[in-house]
Design a protein around this motif. Structure first.
Motif, PDB file in Angstrom:
ATOM      1  N   THR A  75      38.511 -14.941 -35.317  1.00 31.76           N
ATOM      2  CA  THR A  75      37.644 -15.023 -36.097  1.00 31.76           C
ATOM      3  C   THR A  75      36.864 -16.410 -36.439  1.00 31.76           C
ATOM      4  O   THR A  75      35.214 -15.243 -36.108  1.00 31.76           O
ATOM      5  N   TRP A  80      36.498 -12.325 -32.617  1.00 28.35           N
ATOM      6  CA  TRP A  80      37.875 -11.475 -33.160  1.00 28.35           C
ATOM      7  C   TRP A  80      36.414  -9.812 -33.102  1.00 28.35           C
ATOM      8  O   TRP A  80      36.555  -8.777 -32.941  1.00 28.35           O
ATOM      9  N   GLU A  81      35.325  -9.997 -33.628  1.00 24.95           N
ATOM     10  CA  GLU A  81      33.961  -9.215 -34.208  1.00 24.95           C
ATOM     11  C   GLU A  81      33.909  -9.070 -32.920  1.00 24.95           C
ATOM     12  O   GLU A  81      33.434  -7.311 -32.968  1.00 24.95           O
TER      13      GLU A  81
END
Length: 89
Positions: A75, A80-81
């Motif tokens: 993140t 992660w996005e």
């Protein structure tokens, strides 16, 4: 099940971690499927993180589950996005 987790390196009181793809039931420092990056928590100017982004995304898309610590590292790095964005398409 494949997990993305940390394996410990370094000497006593000076840890360095590798981000590894491993079977869920294997030992912490056991045999890994692949090593995906490193994490050094003791660097003075912020935490030093080196990740092979394409390989991490490939493992996540194939169903690998990150541990809480690895998920927080991903993140912070923005990986992660990117995974969530590809997952929604």
């Amino acid at each position: 099940m494949v997990k993305l987790r940390l394996t410990r390196l370094g000497r006593r009181k000076k840890p360095v971690y590798r981000i590894a793809a491993m079977e869920e039931l294997s030992q912490r420092d056991g045999k890994a499927i692949a090593y995906l990056g490193t994490y050094n928590p003791l660097v003075e100017e912020g935490k030093q993180i080196d990740i092979k982004e394409e390989e991490v995304l490939r493992f996540l898309q194939n169903g690998a589950q990150p541990t809480r610590t690895v998920k927080s590292i991903l993140t912070k790095e923005g990986i992660w996005e990117k995974f969530q964005a590809t997952k929604k398409k």
